[in-house]
Scaffold this active site. Sequence first.
Site, PDB file in Angstrom:
ATOM      1  N   GLN A   1       0.783  -1.134  -0.017  1.00 45.92           N
ATOM      2  CA  GLN A   1      -0.018   0.050   0.017  1.00 45.92           C
ATOM      3  C   GLN A   1       0.695   1.269   0.048  1.00 45.92           C
ATOM      4  O   GLN A   1       1.739   1.352   0.743  1.00 45.92           O
ATOM      5  CB  GLN A   1      -0.990   0.028   1.169  1.00 45.92           C
ATOM      6  CG  GLN A   1      -2.072   1.243   1.185  1.00 45.92           C
ATOM      7  CD  GLN A   1      -2.921   1.575   2.427  1.00 45.92           C
ATOM      8  OE1 GLN A   1      -2.110   2.042   3.277  1.00 45.92           O
ATOM      9  NE2 GLN A   1      -4.097   0.913   2.116  1.00 45.92           N
TER      10      GLN A   1
ATOM     11  N   CYS B   1      -6.686   6.788   5.347  1.00 46.06           N
ATOM     12  CA  CYS B   1      -5.878   6.866   6.576  1.00 46.06           C
ATOM     13  C   CYS B   1      -6.500   8.137   7.164  1.00 46.06           C
ATOM     14  O   CYS B   1      -6.243   9.314   6.549  1.00 46.06           O
ATOM     15  CB  CYS B   1      -4.519   7.068   6.330  1.00 46.06           C
ATOM     16  SG  CYS B   1      -3.529   7.218   8.079  1.00 46.06           S
TER      17      CYS B   1
ATOM     18  N   LYS C   1      -7.993   2.020  -1.378  1.00 46.32           N
ATOM     19  CA  LYS C   1      -8.688   1.638  -0.138  1.00 46.32           C
ATOM     20  C   LYS C   1      -9.139   3.322   0.363  1.00 46.32           C
ATOM     21  O   LYS C   1      -8.466   4.094   0.494  1.00 46.32           O
ATOM     22  CB  LYS C   1      -7.914   0.973   0.955  1.00 46.32           C
ATOM     23  CG  LYS C   1      -8.628   0.912   2.647  1.00 46.32           C
ATOM     24  CD  LYS C   1      -8.016   0.049   3.371  1.00 46.32           C
ATOM     25  CE  LYS C   1      -8.446  -0.430   4.672  1.00 46.32           C
ATOM     26  NZ  LYS C   1      -9.053   0.479   5.451  1.00 46.32           N
TER      27      LYS C   1
END
Length: 333
Positions: free
Chosen positions: A76, A106, A145
């Site tokens: 990632q 995040c 993500k």
Amino acid sequence: MTNTACALSIGGHAIRNRAFLAPMAGITDRPFREIAERFGAGLVVSEMVASSALTTGHEGMVRKLTRAGTLPHVVQLAGCEAQWMAEGARIAEGAGADIIDINFGCPAKRVTNGYAGSALMRVPDVALGIVEAVASATTRPVTVKMRLGWDDESLNAPQIARLAVSAGAQMITVHGRTRQQFYKGSARWTLVREVVDAVDVPVVVNGDIVDATSAQRALDESGAAAVMLGRGAQGQPWKVGQIGVALEGGVPAAAPEDEVLVALIRQHYEEMLLDYGVEVGLRAARKHLGWYADAAGLNLDKGMRTRLLDNDDTKAVLALIGTLFSGEWRAAA
């Protein structure tokens, strides 16, 4: 743990089941991912790698590229500049990455203050440019993500997902919270269904998944193709594989106990010292030892917890692991 067949694939990589280990900074390093894989996780993802630091050869970021086990190696990347994200993808591919995941999720201030992570969901054009740059820079499949959005006034995950897929993303993972929720409140799996309906690639649901029951509920409510565990795997990395087996209708193996658990924790501890060096490894391992103790139900007093977590004598810690995590100690406690 027995593995079962799964129809899911990413860019030609067959995935063995529908329970994945989430990328977690400072947690999903090589030793942790190897344990999760050994116990049957369907897929494991590296810690977040800062692309700009990676391009300068930052030792810590380069270490995060290390492959764990034999599953497809998912790296990632995080960053806010398409140029460095593209270069990071090329470096990751050269280091053996099989899949490149892009972090739009995040919530940490140190990440979002630099307009990376979930802050990118506030600038769809920049997010699109990053996916385009990464997909053009690597021959590996690209995934993304993200969260539901920045806040409840901007639940734009479907829009960002459509843009990402149009730029080449082959899988989308959605944590069912906004950035402003951080990890508070409950994950809203039903809102992930809007992402499922918006794209024609597999969608993975993440957030508050801790066992087979919550995993199945998350799949039912979201319509997602798979689940991803983050905090639910802390102190029990075998949990991912147990859920993967259960979702396929199998009977999961029991969690490790007694001497098997002792051996696992000792190996994890020693592998961290090996990878990080003793000085850094001691600090990095403390949180894992604490999580193992909590997951095992050890009611440690302050003195004993200090002996386990704040001890620089590695031989003493290894011996204490054998004492604390043995069935005999728990029975006597």
